[in-house]
Design a protein around this motif. Sequence first.
Motif, PDB file in Angstrom:
ATOM      1  N   THR A   7      38.458  43.291  59.963  1.00 29.06           N
ATOM      2  CA  THR A   7      39.131  44.483  59.455  1.00 29.06           C
ATOM      3  C   THR A   7      38.872  45.676  60.365  1.00 29.06           C
ATOM      4  O   THR A   7      37.940  45.655  61.177  1.00 29.06           O
ATOM      5  CB  THR A   7      38.634  44.816  58.029  1.00 29.06           C
ATOM      6  OG1 THR A   7      39.256  46.024  57.590  1.00 29.06           O
ATOM      7  CG2 THR A   7      37.133  44.992  57.963  1.00 29.06           C
ATOM      8  N   GLN A  62      35.472  55.387  48.263  1.00 34.54           N
ATOM      9  CA  GLN A  62      36.365  54.662  49.184  1.00 34.54           C
ATOM     10  C   GLN A  62      37.745  54.533  48.566  1.00 34.54           C
ATOM     11  O   GLN A  62      37.965  54.983  47.439  1.00 34.54           O
ATOM     12  CB  GLN A  62      35.780  53.321  49.625  1.00 34.54           C
ATOM     13  CG  GLN A  62      35.567  52.263  48.573  1.00 34.54           C
ATOM     14  CD  GLN A  62      34.915  51.010  49.178  1.00 34.54           C
ATOM     15  OE1 GLN A  62      33.711  50.938  49.280  1.00 34.54           O
ATOM     16  NE2 GLN A  62      35.718  50.028  49.574  1.00 34.54           N
ATOM     17  N   GLY A  63      38.682  53.917  49.300  1.00 33.64           N
ATOM     18  CA  GLY A  63      40.083  53.902  48.856  1.00 33.64           C
ATOM     19  C   GLY A  63      40.298  53.344  47.465  1.00 33.64           C
ATOM     20  O   GLY A  63      41.047  53.901  46.658  1.00 33.64           O
ATOM     21  N   ARG A  64      39.643  52.233  47.158  1.00 31.56           N
ATOM     22  CA  ARG A  64      39.896  51.601  45.853  1.00 31.56           C
ATOM     23  C   ARG A  64      39.386  52.447  44.701  1.00 31.56           C
ATOM     24  O   ARG A  64      39.834  52.305  43.573  1.00 31.56           O
ATOM     25  CB  ARG A  64      39.312  50.184  45.819  1.00 31.56           C
ATOM     26  CG  ARG A  64      37.833  50.083  45.791  1.00 31.56           C
ATOM     27  CD  ARG A  64      37.363  48.729  46.244  1.00 31.56           C
ATOM     28  NE  ARG A  64      37.618  48.531  47.663  1.00 31.56           N
ATOM     29  CZ  ARG A  64      37.321  47.423  48.341  1.00 31.56           C
ATOM     30  NH1 ARG A  64      36.793  46.398  47.719  1.00 31.56           N
ATOM     31  NH2 ARG A  64      37.563  47.318  49.625  1.00 31.56           N
ATOM     32  N   ASN A 102      50.118  47.313  54.853  1.00 31.03           N
ATOM     33  CA  ASN A 102      49.046  46.417  55.298  1.00 31.03           C
ATOM     34  C   ASN A 102      49.412  44.932  55.240  1.00 31.03           C
ATOM     35  O   ASN A 102      49.446  44.250  56.256  1.00 31.03           O
ATOM     36  CB  ASN A 102      47.806  46.720  54.434  1.00 31.03           C
ATOM     37  CG  ASN A 102      46.550  46.018  54.925  1.00 31.03           C
ATOM     38  OD1 ASN A 102      46.612  44.922  55.466  1.00 31.03           O
ATOM     39  ND2 ASN A 102      45.404  46.628  54.725  1.00 31.03           N
ATOM     40  N   ASP A 131      49.998  56.010  49.643  1.00 31.89           N
ATOM     41  CA  ASP A 131      48.726  55.484  50.138  1.00 31.89           C
ATOM     42  C   ASP A 131      48.686  55.822  51.624  1.00 31.89           C
ATOM     43  O   ASP A 131      49.436  55.258  52.431  1.00 31.89           O
ATOM     44  CB  ASP A 131      48.664  53.971  49.908  1.00 31.89           C
ATOM     45  CG  ASP A 131      47.351  53.357  50.388  1.00 31.89           C
ATOM     46  OD1 ASP A 131      46.752  53.903  51.338  1.00 31.89           O
ATOM     47  OD2 ASP A 131      46.939  52.325  49.830  1.00 31.89           O
ATOM     48  N   SER A 165      41.830  55.733  52.144  1.00 37.34           N
ATOM     49  CA  SER A 165      40.523  55.192  52.463  1.00 37.34           C
ATOM     50  C   SER A 165      40.115  55.827  53.780  1.00 37.34           C
ATOM     51  O   SER A 165      40.781  55.634  54.797  1.00 37.34           O
ATOM     52  CB  SER A 165      40.620  53.668  52.616  1.00 37.34           C
ATOM     53  OG  SER A 165      39.440  53.179  53.231  1.00 37.34           O
ATOM     54  N   ARG A 213      45.124  37.749  59.963  1.00 36.32           N
ATOM     55  CA  ARG A 213      45.078  39.093  60.551  1.00 36.32           C
ATOM     56  C   ARG A 213      43.908  39.207  61.512  1.00 36.32           C
ATOM     57  O   ARG A 213      42.770  38.947  61.141  1.00 36.32           O
ATOM     58  CB  ARG A 213      44.930  40.130  59.447  1.00 36.32           C
ATOM     59  CG  ARG A 213      44.926  41.544  59.981  1.00 36.32           C
ATOM     60  CD  ARG A 213      44.784  42.547  58.873  1.00 36.32           C
ATOM     61  NE  ARG A 213      43.409  42.716  58.459  1.00 36.32           N
ATOM     62  CZ  ARG A 213      43.031  43.502  57.458  1.00 36.32           C
ATOM     63  NH1 ARG A 213      43.914  44.128  56.741  1.00 36.32           N
ATOM     64  NH2 ARG A 213      41.763  43.645  57.158  1.00 36.32           N
TER      65      ARG A 213
HETATM   66  N1  F0G Z   1      44.951  50.860  50.600  1.00 40.14           N
HETATM   67  C1  F0G Z   1      45.175  50.229  51.772  1.00 40.14           C
HETATM   68  C2  F0G Z   1      46.521  50.286  52.399  1.00 40.14           C
HETATM   69  C3  F0G Z   1      44.136  49.517  52.389  1.00 40.14           C
HETATM   70  O1  F0G Z   1      44.371  48.903  53.536  1.00 40.14           O
HETATM   71  C4  F0G Z   1      42.848  49.501  51.773  1.00 40.14           C
HETATM   72  C5  F0G Z   1      41.767  48.744  52.366  1.00 40.14           C
HETATM   73  C6  F0G Z   1      42.684  50.167  50.553  1.00 40.14           C
HETATM   74  C7  F0G Z   1      43.756  50.843  50.002  1.00 40.14           C
HETATM   75  C8  F0G Z   1      41.370  50.170  49.852  1.00 40.14           C
HETATM   76  O2  F0G Z   1      40.463  50.979  50.535  1.00 40.14           O
HETATM   77  O3  F0G Z   1      38.633  49.404  51.247  1.00 40.14           O
HETATM   78  O4  F0G Z   1      38.287  51.878  51.233  1.00 40.14           O
HETATM   79  O5  F0G Z   1      38.454  50.619  49.109  1.00 40.14           O
HETATM   80  N2  F0G Z   1      41.906  47.892  53.266  1.00 40.14           N
HETATM   81  C9  F0G Z   1      40.825  47.134  53.903  1.00 40.14           C
HETATM   82  C10 F0G Z   1      41.407  46.130  54.859  1.00 40.14           C
HETATM   83  C11 F0G Z   1      39.868  46.533  52.942  1.00 40.14           C
HETATM   84  O6  F0G Z   1      40.615  45.341  55.387  1.00 40.14           O
HETATM   85  O7  F0G Z   1      42.606  46.143  55.143  1.00 40.14           O
HETATM   86  P1  F0G Z   1      38.875  50.700  50.530  1.00 40.14           P
END
Ligand code: F0G
Length: 487
Positions: free
Chosen positions: A63, A112-114, A199, A228, A268, A416
């Motif tokens: 990642t 973090q993002g989630r 993504n 997002d 994120s 990926r």
């Molecule tokens: N939204 C998108 C588009 C993301 O790619 C991710 C995380 C999240 C939300 C969540 O964010 O990890 O900070 O909690 N993507 C990582 C990846 C995990 O490997 O693509 P997070």
Amino acid sequence: MNKDSSGKVKFFSGEEIPLELHKVRVVQKLFLNPINQRLKAIEDAGFNTFQLNTKDVFLDMLTDSGTNAMSDNQVASMLQADDAYAGSQSFYRMEGAIREVFGTHYVLPVHQGRAAENIISQAFIKKGDVIPMNYHFTTTKAHMELNGGTIFEIYTDEALKIKSNNPFKGNIDIQKLKDLIKKYGTDCIPFIRFEASTNLIGGQPFSIANMREVCEIAKEHGIMMVMDASLIGENAYFIKQREEEFKNTSIKDILLLMFSLVDLSYFSSRKVSSTRGGGICTNRKDLFDKMRDLVTLYEGFLTYGGMSVREIEAMAVGIRETTDETVISQSPSFIAYLVNALDKLGIPVVTPAGALGCHIDCMGFLPHVPQTEYPAGALATALYIISGCRGMERGTISSVRDENGKDILADVELLRLAFPRRVFTLSQTMFTLDRLTWLFKNRNLVGGLRFVEEPAVLRFFNGRLEPTSDWPQKLVKQFKIDFGDSL
Ligand code: F0G
């Protein structure tokens, strides 16, 4: 050698070669272990690349999340961090960067993002709601469903085509959006979600033209727009590269325009600003008020939101650096190099090259492995064994089962290979290309996987699998015939 304003460099030879626009000042030793050691490591990891220890990994392409290289200015900024539970100056510096770069006044910090997805889903989604979007992300979908929502992916017909020259596969299909609003009415649509550099379909951007149209429809119906923005820098970069109207617009102005079109954004920081953490931002006080107390409940006080103040300082600098094309062009140009080279060799890969990584089409690569035996997981395993490159499965293992316990097969089976910003060199990229080429020639040796331990939620993180035959041993045997004692 000429450099244009896009951060792209032209070579006199005419070759398209990505050039590192930075120098390396701190390095980390990597381990390229003998193949038998890698076979043992993946067995111990339950044939799941998430479960590997990085001491067994050569190129960590799992990642770009939390793994982008920080700049000297980001590291330096951490020294001025202001340790305070409430009212930290670090937070106000970060808020200032967001106001300047994203143009949004209200900022809620989250760890973090989630975490942002949790807050937004709890604040705005109720049981029975439907949420239209260009495409889901794993954690996004999980949080929305947990709060009683159902997601609808209304991507265009081009989005899932592996080979395509459509510059904006992340666009929303306007007719599908209109039909959905007609069918469900506006009461149960809390918002429409746009994911920048989508993504799971290969880091594919959407255009401003599409965004304008979608936002216009949302406005007409009084539906909120949510973006997002985790991969917003790259999406803005592709808009500049691919959308005629914006070829002379600065990334800074494109970013301001994108944020101005939506009501609410979240991100994120592990991606967007090369740090950790995340945030929610808006210009609407009513939306801020609905989320504020959830942030203090789940994340922390409003001036740190679960992050360390050092990270908040680095985040402020990283957000400003998002507007620098010599920074933001780095990952896409290395990805394009690998994608175009694979495509030329006839190795199936998602085109056009997108953001965050190179995405191999595993159903095309391993047509003999049925989808129920997880071709993307199998290819991730095989590539790791023969190269030490760790990729991420983005296919049916990352999906879920239906009520009868049957796998819901993913739309696409992708492996990926992420390119965190400014981490890998060109020779490392060429090594990956070389090993993928060998693997493609020997693809018939690769078999499938099956679960032996399967968590109920987000099974791809902690699940354990096994090969359906002794194919990993056969692959190792062939590797040793072709490469001898070489690693
Ligand atoms: N939204 C998108 C588009 C993301 O790619 C991710 C995380 C999240 C939300 C969540 O964010 O990890 O900070 O909690 N993507 C990582 C990846 C995990 O490997 O693509 P997070």
